[in-house]
Design an enzyme around this catalytic site. Sequence first.
Site, mmCIF file in Angstrom:
data_model
loop_
_atom_site.group_PDB
_atom_site.id
_atom_site.type_symbol
_atom_site.label_atom_id
_atom_site.label_comp_id
_atom_site.label_asym_id
_atom_site.label_seq_id
_atom_site.Cartn_x
_atom_site.Cartn_y
_atom_site.Cartn_z
ATOM 1 N N GLU A 118 7.908 -46.920 45.470
ATOM 2 C CA GLU A 118 8.903 -46.271 44.623
ATOM 3 C C GLU A 118 8.552 -44.814 44.362
ATOM 4 O O GLU A 118 9.026 -44.230 43.396
ATOM 5 C CB GLU A 118 9.067 -47.045 43.307
ATOM 6 N N ARG A 120 4.978 -58.558 36.627
ATOM 7 C CA ARG A 120 4.803 -57.153 36.996
ATOM 8 C C ARG A 120 3.879 -56.534 35.970
ATOM 9 O O ARG A 120 4.194 -56.508 34.778
ATOM 10 C CB ARG A 120 6.111 -56.379 37.029
ATOM 11 N N THR A 140 15.142 -47.257 41.352
ATOM 12 C CA THR A 140 15.427 -46.092 40.489
ATOM 13 C C THR A 140 14.293 -45.073 40.550
ATOM 14 O O THR A 140 14.544 -43.875 40.667
ATOM 15 C CB THR A 140 15.712 -46.512 39.033
ATOM 16 N N ASP A 141 13.050 -45.538 40.521
ATOM 17 C CA ASP A 141 11.945 -44.586 40.682
ATOM 18 C C ASP A 141 11.975 -43.966 42.078
ATOM 19 O O ASP A 141 11.680 -42.770 42.236
ATOM 20 C CB ASP A 141 10.598 -45.281 40.439
ATOM 21 N N HIS A 143 7.736 -52.307 31.739
ATOM 22 C CA HIS A 143 8.803 -51.618 30.992
ATOM 23 C C HIS A 143 9.425 -52.505 29.920
ATOM 24 O O HIS A 143 10.629 -52.442 29.692
ATOM 25 C CB HIS A 143 9.886 -51.136 31.960
HETATM 26 C C1 3PY Z 1 12.595 -49.155 39.599
HETATM 27 O O1 3PY Z 1 13.807 -49.185 39.826
HETATM 28 O O2 3PY Z 1 11.884 -48.139 39.690
HETATM 29 C C2 3PY Z 1 11.928 -50.364 39.177
HETATM 30 O O3 3PY Z 1 10.724 -50.344 39.000
HETATM 31 C C3 3PY Z 1 12.726 -51.588 38.961
HETATM 32 O O4 3PY Z 1 12.314 -52.257 37.823
HETATM 33 MG MG MG Z 2 9.876 -48.446 38.877
#
Ligand code: 3PY
Ligand code: MG
Length: 255
Positions: free
Chosen positions: A147, A71, A172-173, A46
């Site tokens: 996630e 990552r 967050t995902d 990201h």
């Molecule tokens: C998320 O919160 O989905 C992440 O991948 C953190 O970078």
């Molecule tokens: Mg993520």
Amino acid sequence: MRKNKLKEIWAGGGAAANGWLSVPSPYVAEVMSHQGWDAVTLDLQHSPIDIAAAVPMLQAMSAGGVVPIMRVPWNEPSVMMRALDAGAYGIICPMVNNRADSERFVAACRYPPAGIRSNGAYRGTIYGGADYLDHANEEILTFAMIETKDGVANLKEIAETPGLDALYIGPTDLAFAHGHPPKHDNFDGPVADLIAQIREAAHAAGIRAGVHATRTDYAAKMIADGFDLVTPTSDMRMMTAAAAGILEELRAARE
Ligand code: 3PY
Ligand code: MG
């Protein structure tokens, strides 16, 4: 081969603090890696960092003592192999949904016969040492990101993948996938329960658990709850939070 300090921290019962970089700058990487982090991760998913930008960042970081992690943008073996060849000592793979995904991920990070990693770690050998090939499979860490809904549904099978070292939570995902606002630092509620479930699944399988955060108090709570690695902030977040805070102070002082 240079030892992976995260493994040593964990063997001693400690938890690691991981810094996070999104700005494609060797200078930023150098400054960050001299602040006492145990590890620093370059985010190629990201952020604008690509493999060409990552190499001088890794070179800048190698002057400090941090463990370099990357990552990767996706579960794509060629990208992971280039990241490792460039000297990453850990790979965080996003969106691992099932056992097949985690096996594909781990295989890309391990030399035969354990995996399918191709020979050619030119900078990895400079950074790691002449005996890199003999020890890379033990020193390099694999973090599968949990996630998604499928990732949670298949938690046990993923965590028990041979050669997988850790689960890493993208809160967050994870929240998004479960119908909640994509939010970090879930102190309580349904996403906090999922995060605890993922940590427990990692530990039940004998591997480590890491979590992404944006608040120090939350990151500290996660360590107290048993997490082995926390990412409490990032370059972008520090810059935006500090700038906003300073401007607010300045406005207040002028009133
Ligand atoms: C998320 O919160 O989905 C992440 O991948 C953190 O970078
Ligand atoms: Mg993520």
